[in-house]
Every structure is written in structure tokens, then in C-alpha cells.
Write an enzyme that holds these catalytic residues in place. Sequence first.
Site, PDB file in Angstrom:
ATOM      1  N   GLN A 231       5.989  -0.467   7.466  1.00  7.85           N
ATOM      2  CA  GLN A 231       4.549  -1.005   7.337  1.00  7.85           C
ATOM      3  C   GLN A 231       4.572  -2.763   7.330  1.00  7.85           C
ATOM      4  O   GLN A 231       3.681  -3.238   7.976  1.00  7.85           O
ATOM      5  CB  GLN A 231       4.054  -0.861   5.890  1.00  7.85           C
ATOM      6  CG  GLN A 231       2.735  -1.431   5.768  1.00  7.85           C
ATOM      7  CD  GLN A 231       2.241  -1.017   4.324  1.00  7.85           C
ATOM      8  OE1 GLN A 231       1.209  -1.903   3.820  1.00  7.85           O
ATOM      9  NE2 GLN A 231       2.455  -0.297   3.430  1.00  7.85           N
TER      10      GLN A 231
ATOM     11  N   VAL B 215      14.335  -3.945   0.926  1.00 10.55           N
ATOM     12  CA  VAL B 215      13.036  -4.167  -0.189  1.00 10.55           C
ATOM     13  C   VAL B 215      11.979  -3.045   0.366  1.00 10.55           C
ATOM     14  O   VAL B 215      11.938  -3.032   1.750  1.00 10.55           O
ATOM     15  CB  VAL B 215      12.721  -5.578  -0.269  1.00 10.55           C
ATOM     16  CG1 VAL B 215      11.374  -5.744  -0.905  1.00 10.55           C
ATOM     17  CG2 VAL B 215      13.801  -6.469  -0.895  1.00 10.55           C
ATOM     18  N   TYR B 216      11.343  -2.619  -0.347  1.00  9.38           N
ATOM     19  CA  TYR B 216      10.185  -1.968  -0.150  1.00  9.38           C
ATOM     20  C   TYR B 216       9.137  -2.571  -0.934  1.00  9.38           C
ATOM     21  O   TYR B 216       9.385  -3.343  -1.818  1.00  9.38           O
ATOM     22  CB  TYR B 216      10.161  -0.213  -0.498  1.00  9.38           C
ATOM     23  CG  TYR B 216      10.843   0.248   0.587  1.00  9.38           C
ATOM     24  CD1 TYR B 216      10.527   0.615   1.759  1.00  9.38           C
ATOM     25  CD2 TYR B 216      12.314   0.791   0.434  1.00  9.38           C
ATOM     26  CE1 TYR B 216      11.032   1.524   2.854  1.00  9.38           C
ATOM     27  CE2 TYR B 216      13.129   1.549   1.368  1.00  9.38           C
ATOM     28  CZ  TYR B 216      12.300   1.976   2.629  1.00  9.38           C
ATOM     29  OH  TYR B 216      13.156   2.621   3.516  1.00  9.38           O
ATOM     30  N   GLU B 217       7.768  -2.162  -0.543  1.00 10.93           N
ATOM     31  CA  GLU B 217       6.340  -2.670  -1.200  1.00 10.93           C
ATOM     32  C   GLU B 217       6.543  -2.878  -2.487  1.00 10.93           C
ATOM     33  O   GLU B 217       6.531  -4.093  -3.017  1.00 10.93           O
ATOM     34  CB  GLU B 217       5.410  -1.660  -0.945  1.00 10.93           C
ATOM     35  CG  GLU B 217       4.205  -2.027  -1.528  1.00 10.93           C
ATOM     36  CD  GLU B 217       3.499  -3.542  -1.201  1.00 10.93           C
ATOM     37  OE1 GLU B 217       3.244  -3.270  -0.024  1.00 10.93           O
ATOM     38  OE2 GLU B 217       3.174  -4.012  -2.051  1.00 10.93           O
TER      39      GLU B 217
ATOM     40  N   ASP C  58       3.942  -5.600   1.614  1.00  9.02           N
ATOM     41  CA  ASP C  58       4.034  -5.221   3.083  1.00  9.02           C
ATOM     42  C   ASP C  58       3.288  -5.663   4.027  1.00  9.02           C
ATOM     43  O   ASP C  58       3.429  -6.846   4.725  1.00  9.02           O
ATOM     44  CB  ASP C  58       4.089  -3.852   3.235  1.00  9.02           C
ATOM     45  CG  ASP C  58       5.250  -2.983   3.025  1.00  9.02           C
ATOM     46  OD1 ASP C  58       6.563  -3.559   3.050  1.00  9.02           O
ATOM     47  OD2 ASP C  58       5.460  -1.950   2.759  1.00  9.02           O
TER      48      ASP C  58
ATOM     49  N   GLY D 222      -9.766 -16.948 -14.677  1.00 12.71           N
ATOM     50  CA  GLY D 222     -10.169 -18.287 -14.001  1.00 12.71           C
ATOM     51  C   GLY D 222     -10.941 -19.029 -14.491  1.00 12.71           C
ATOM     52  O   GLY D 222     -11.549 -18.558 -15.618  1.00 12.71           O
ATOM     53  N   GLY D 223     -11.627 -19.739 -13.650  1.00  9.83           N
ATOM     54  CA  GLY D 223     -12.539 -20.889 -14.423  1.00  9.83           C
ATOM     55  C   GLY D 223     -13.959 -20.074 -14.844  1.00  9.83           C
ATOM     56  O   GLY D 223     -14.628 -20.506 -15.582  1.00  9.83           O
TER      57      GLY D 223
ATOM     58  N   ASN E 207      11.716  -6.433  11.336  1.00 13.29           N
ATOM     59  CA  ASN E 207      12.003  -6.449   9.900  1.00 13.29           C
ATOM     60  C   ASN E 207      13.030  -5.348   9.516  1.00 13.29           C
ATOM     61  O   ASN E 207      12.996  -4.569   8.779  1.00 13.29           O
ATOM     62  CB  ASN E 207      10.706  -5.855   9.250  1.00 13.29           C
ATOM     63  CG  ASN E 207      10.344  -4.591   9.402  1.00 13.29           C
ATOM     64  OD1 ASN E 207       9.948  -4.228  10.688  1.00 13.29           O
ATOM     65  ND2 ASN E 207       9.751  -3.766   8.492  1.00 13.29           N
TER      66      ASN E 207
HETATM   67  N1  CAO Z   1      18.392   1.927  18.516  1.00  8.71           N
HETATM   68  C1  CAO Z   1      19.550   1.930  18.023  1.00  8.71           C
HETATM   69  N2  CAO Z   1      19.683   1.696  16.570  1.00  8.71           N
HETATM   70  C2  CAO Z   1      18.609   1.341  15.949  1.00  8.71           C
HETATM   71  C3  CAO Z   1      17.258   1.014  16.806  1.00  8.71           C
HETATM   72  C4  CAO Z   1      17.251   1.426  18.029  1.00  8.71           C
HETATM   73  N3  CAO Z   1      16.292   1.379  18.687  1.00  8.71           N
HETATM   74  N4  CAO Z   1      16.411   0.734  15.899  1.00  8.71           N
HETATM   75  C5  CAO Z   1      16.961   0.559  14.786  1.00  8.71           C
HETATM   76  N5  CAO Z   1      18.211   0.681  14.923  1.00  8.71           N
HETATM   77  C6  CAO Z   1      19.356   0.748  13.943  1.00  8.71           C
HETATM   78  C7  CAO Z   1      19.433  -0.625  12.935  1.00  8.71           C
HETATM   79  O1  CAO Z   1      20.249  -1.321  13.993  1.00  8.71           O
HETATM   80  C8  CAO Z   1      20.407  -0.018  11.778  1.00  8.71           C
HETATM   81  O2  CAO Z   1      21.604   0.006  12.168  1.00  8.71           O
HETATM   82  P1  CAO Z   1      22.705  -0.495  11.314  1.00  8.71           P
HETATM   83  O3  CAO Z   1      22.499  -0.323   9.785  1.00  8.71           O
HETATM   84  O4  CAO Z   1      24.037  -0.048  11.874  1.00  8.71           O
HETATM   85  O5  CAO Z   1      22.757  -2.088  11.528  1.00  8.71           O
HETATM   86  C9  CAO Z   1      19.653   1.033  11.429  1.00  8.71           C
HETATM   87  O6  CAO Z   1      18.776   1.611  12.583  1.00  8.71           O
HETATM   88  C10 CAO Z   1      18.591   1.093  10.255  1.00  8.71           C
HETATM   89  O7  CAO Z   1      17.694  -0.054  10.198  1.00  8.71           O
HETATM   90  P2  CAO Z   1      17.560  -0.424   8.609  1.00  8.71           P
HETATM   91  O8  CAO Z   1      18.675  -0.645   7.773  1.00  8.71           O
HETATM   92  O9  CAO Z   1      16.402  -1.630   8.931  1.00  8.71           O
HETATM   93  O10 CAO Z   1      16.660   0.589   8.081  1.00  8.71           O
HETATM   94  P3  CAO Z   1      16.826   1.516   6.943  1.00  8.71           P
HETATM   95  O11 CAO Z   1      15.730   2.671   6.896  1.00  8.71           O
HETATM   96  O12 CAO Z   1      18.101   1.759   6.324  1.00  8.71           O
HETATM   97  O13 CAO Z   1      15.993   0.410   5.655  1.00  8.71           O
HETATM   98  C11 CAO Z   1      14.238  -0.957   4.926  1.00  8.71           C
HETATM   99  C12 CAO Z   1      14.589   0.291   5.837  1.00  8.71           C
HETATM  100  C13 CAO Z   1      12.673  -1.176   5.040  1.00  8.71           C
HETATM  101  C14 CAO Z   1      14.635  -0.858   3.623  1.00  8.71           C
HETATM  102  C15 CAO Z   1      15.031  -2.199   5.633  1.00  8.71           C
HETATM  103  O14 CAO Z   1      14.460  -2.322   7.091  1.00  8.71           O
HETATM  104  C16 CAO Z   1      14.369  -3.628   5.154  1.00  8.71           C
HETATM  105  O15 CAO Z   1      14.862  -3.830   3.949  1.00  8.71           O
HETATM  106  N6  CAO Z   1      13.756  -4.395   5.813  1.00  8.71           N
HETATM  107  C17 CAO Z   1      13.489  -5.533   5.497  1.00  8.71           C
HETATM  108  C18 CAO Z   1      12.392  -5.541   4.478  1.00  8.71           C
HETATM  109  C19 CAO Z   1      11.119  -4.967   4.752  1.00  8.71           C
HETATM  110  O16 CAO Z   1      10.628  -5.138   5.807  1.00  8.71           O
HETATM  111  N7  CAO Z   1      10.730  -3.886   4.027  1.00  8.71           N
HETATM  112  C20 CAO Z   1       9.314  -3.134   4.152  1.00  8.71           C
HETATM  113  C21 CAO Z   1       9.587  -1.939   4.372  1.00  8.71           C
HETATM  114  S1  CAO Z   1       8.170  -1.120   4.334  1.00  8.71           S
HETATM  115  O17 CAO Z   1       7.274  -2.022   5.340  1.00  8.71           O
END
Ligand code: CAO
Length: 415
Positions: free
Chosen positions: A17, A137-139, A168, A247-248, A96
Site C-alpha cells: 500500500q 513494518v506494516y501499517e 501507509d 485543541g483550541g 518500498n
Molecule cells: N523480481 C525478483 N525479485 C523481486 C522482485 C522482482 N520483480 N520484486 C521483489 N523481489 C524480491 C526482493 O528483492 C526481495 O528479495 P530478498 O529478500 O531476497 O532481498 C523479496 O522479493 C521480498 O521483498 P520484501 O522483503 O520487500 O517483501 P516482504 O513480503 O518480505 O516484506 C514488507 C513486505 C512490506 C514488510 C517490506 O517490504 C517492508 O518492510 N517494506 C518497507 C516498509 C513498507 O513499505 N511497509 C508498508 C507495507 S504495507 O504498504
Amino acid sequence: MSHALDGIRVLDFTHVQSGPTCTQLLAWFGADVIKVEKPGSGDVTRGQLRDVPGADSLYFTMLNHNKRSITLDSKHPEGKHVLERLVRHCDVLVENFAPGALQRMGFGWERIQQLNPRMIVASIKGFGPGAFEECKVYENVAQCAGGAASTTGFDDGPPLVTGAQIGDSGTGLHLALGIVAALYQRQSTGRGQRVLAAMQDAVLNLCRVKLRDQQRLARTGVLTEYPQYPNKTFGSAVPRSANASGGGQPGTIVKCKGWEGDPNAYLYFIAQAPVWQQICRVIGKEHWATDPDFCTPEARLPRLAEIFTAIESWTLTKTKFEAMAILNEHDIPCGPILSMEELVREPSLRATGTVVEVEHPTRGSYVSVGNPIKLSDSPTEVRRSPLLGEHTDEILAELGYGGAAIAALRAARVI
Ligand code: CAO
């Protein structure tokens, strides 16, 4: 008509998101947003919270309008070549991923700079540099870590998260502003830069008034606009203030006619000081207009509970819309509690394009929130979200790939 961000190309590596909110805004302002997704699965939200079997979920469609989708395995050596071309082709990369994922892919800041020194690299992370920077981190984690949860809810209840996605979507908005500022600066420097919006920081920014109150509390030991005043004791941290405006201008949520059967038959009522006389007249408490215990804002502060009880006795005799109409005749600020069901039907939101109906080839028609930011010279036309990889061939052709090369990438499952 032209659009504000015409000519800007965005390499959109966002998912879920927070990031997609940002790139959707850029797309609505006219940028060409190229969403890069994993072959086969794509953005995880395509398949989450599905209501139509086999069709992209509303979660996905409502966050990815006006974008193009290319599938690409960016960890495959051939995929990395495509990604290099995309980096050279675009102005902004938005991501992200979890911390370090872009670097692990081989596209850290230095590499991107080598490929395209004008590129702006914009990231959302859960936390900024420091003790928690490696955390995913999530929302709701952001709401808790950014000060929103500790200050939301009732005094005698646990911390609460809010339905507004301030972690988010709130961070996505912050990032979008950072990107357009960086694009503007690039006009004079010729260089790209890194833009970081951490979700904890964005939530704290949105909770700025609570940090204000924290310091007032530390100095004076009391917050006279909070419902704990005057009968309860304050601790050392800003307490949850229920529905008090804090607030005020004192305010709270009061019941309206029908509240017993309708969970949203409520009104937010603000006892704004300049219209105190009108408030007294409307609720039938004319004598409060001159009573020294009620006629000044300071005198009213310890009596807010009594005042809002009297106001509620009046609102209970009206529906929220009747009460709103009467109060507005007297310039008294108030707002009905509107359900999603009511908002989806609200004609004025339809008329301005804040609520739009969108046609989608596999799920049919659905309702979405359009662009809430209106530019008079850059109108937004909301277009449906792309199907997974819908624009892969088209984008590869723009990058210079011929038909045979595209077929080879497909055979190798790179796209
Ligand atoms: N081709 C190949 N690999 C890909 C790819 C693609 N097109 N797109 C993504 N990937 C891979 C990434 O490189 C990553 O690989 P590694 O772990 O080996 O480096 C893997 O997919 C997973 O990516 P991720 O770690 O970002 O995803 P997750 O599901 O494990 O985590 C989240 C999700 C949201 C917790 C994490 O991305 C995060 O903390 N993001 C930053 C904070 C954020 O935006 N949070 C909001 C989430 S809700 O809007």
C-alpha cells in the site's frame, strides 16, 4: 490538456500500500508510471482480500490506477540488463522493499548513480536510520511506533489504531511530495538525489499536535482541554483523549436521533468560542451566554462534560443531518459521522471525482477514491489498474528490444 508531470517516467518498484499510493498520485499528475512486478505473481495484493475469483483484488486495483505493468525477474542476469535499461530510461525510481532488498538486487544508490546520475531514488522504510532501521513494518506497526496508537482511544481502554491508513497512505503522500521537490531541484542541479520517507516519521509528523501536548503537559502537569480534566489525574505521557478535540476549540462526538439502531447516528460538535451565544440559543440554554460559569472559554473548560451533555440532549432530538442543517444556519461548526456506505453514495464526491466508478475487464465496475488533490490545469482521469504484465512487450519495445529478444526473455522466464 497537458498534465503537471508530463514527460516524467517513474520506475515503480513498489508493492502493497504505502509505495503504490505514492506512485498512483504521480501517475494521476501525468507521470508515466511503469510498475515492475515479479513474473507469475506480481504485487502480492493482486491476490489478497479477493472478492471476485480470479480477478485482481480491490486492494490492488484501488492503489494502482493509471500505471503500466511490466513483469520482470530482477534477480535473473538478463532481468538485471532490462532493469539497467529501465534505470537509464526513467527519472525516478520508487521502492518500498524491506531494508536492503534493492542493494541485494545489485541496484544500490552508487550503481544507480553510475547508470543515471539524474535519477531520483525514493524509498519508504518502516524506520529511519537507527536502532530499528532493519525492521519490516506494516501499517499498524507504524501507527504504534509513531505515536498515533498511544494517543488514540479512551482513557480506560487499550491503545487503538485508526482506520485512516496514516502509516501507509500517509507515508506515500509524504514521499510523493519529496519526489516532486527533488524533481524541481534537479532542474537547477542536474542531479538526482535520494528521498526517504520513514513510516514512523510520517505518523509522528501527523501526530505533531500530540507532541505539542506532551510538552505542555510536562510544563504544566495538566491538559485542560482533555476529558481527564478536572476530575482525573494526569500521568507523565499524553493520555488518550477519546473524541475530545484537545485543541483550541473544544469538541466531541454526540449521539443523534436513531443512535440506538444506527452505529453512525452521531455528530461531531465543536463548541467554538465565537459562536457560543448561538450555541446557547440553539440548545435552549440562553442563560449560559451570560452566566460567569459558562460565558468565557476558560470558565467552560472544567465544565465541558456538562456542556456536551446538554448539547447531546438537543442533538438526540434530531437526525445528524437535521442537526447539521440547523447548526450551519448559525455558523456552528459540526460534522456528521458518515459511514462508507453513505460516502459511496455522496453526490458531491462523485461530482468532483473524489469518488469514481471504474470499469475493469475481469472484475467489472467498481468504486474507488479518485485523486483527492485537484489541479486546475492538470485534471485527473482515473484509468483502471493494469493486468499483470499487460504492458511488458510495449515497454520492452520502448527500451529497444525487438520481437525475437522479447520472445527469448519470455522463454527464459525473465518476464
Ligand atoms: N523480481 C525478483 N525479485 C523481486 C522482485 C522482482 N520483480 N520484486 C521483489 N523481489 C524480491 C526482493 O528483492 C526481495 O528479495 P530478498 O529478500 O531476497 O532481498 C523479496 O522479493 C521480498 O521483498 P520484501 O522483503 O520487500 O517483501 P516482504 O513480503 O518480505 O516484506 C514488507 C513486505 C512490506 C514488510 C517490506 O517490504 C517492508 O518492510 N517494506 C518497507 C516498509 C513498507 O513499505 N511497509 C508498508 C507495507 S504495507 O504498504
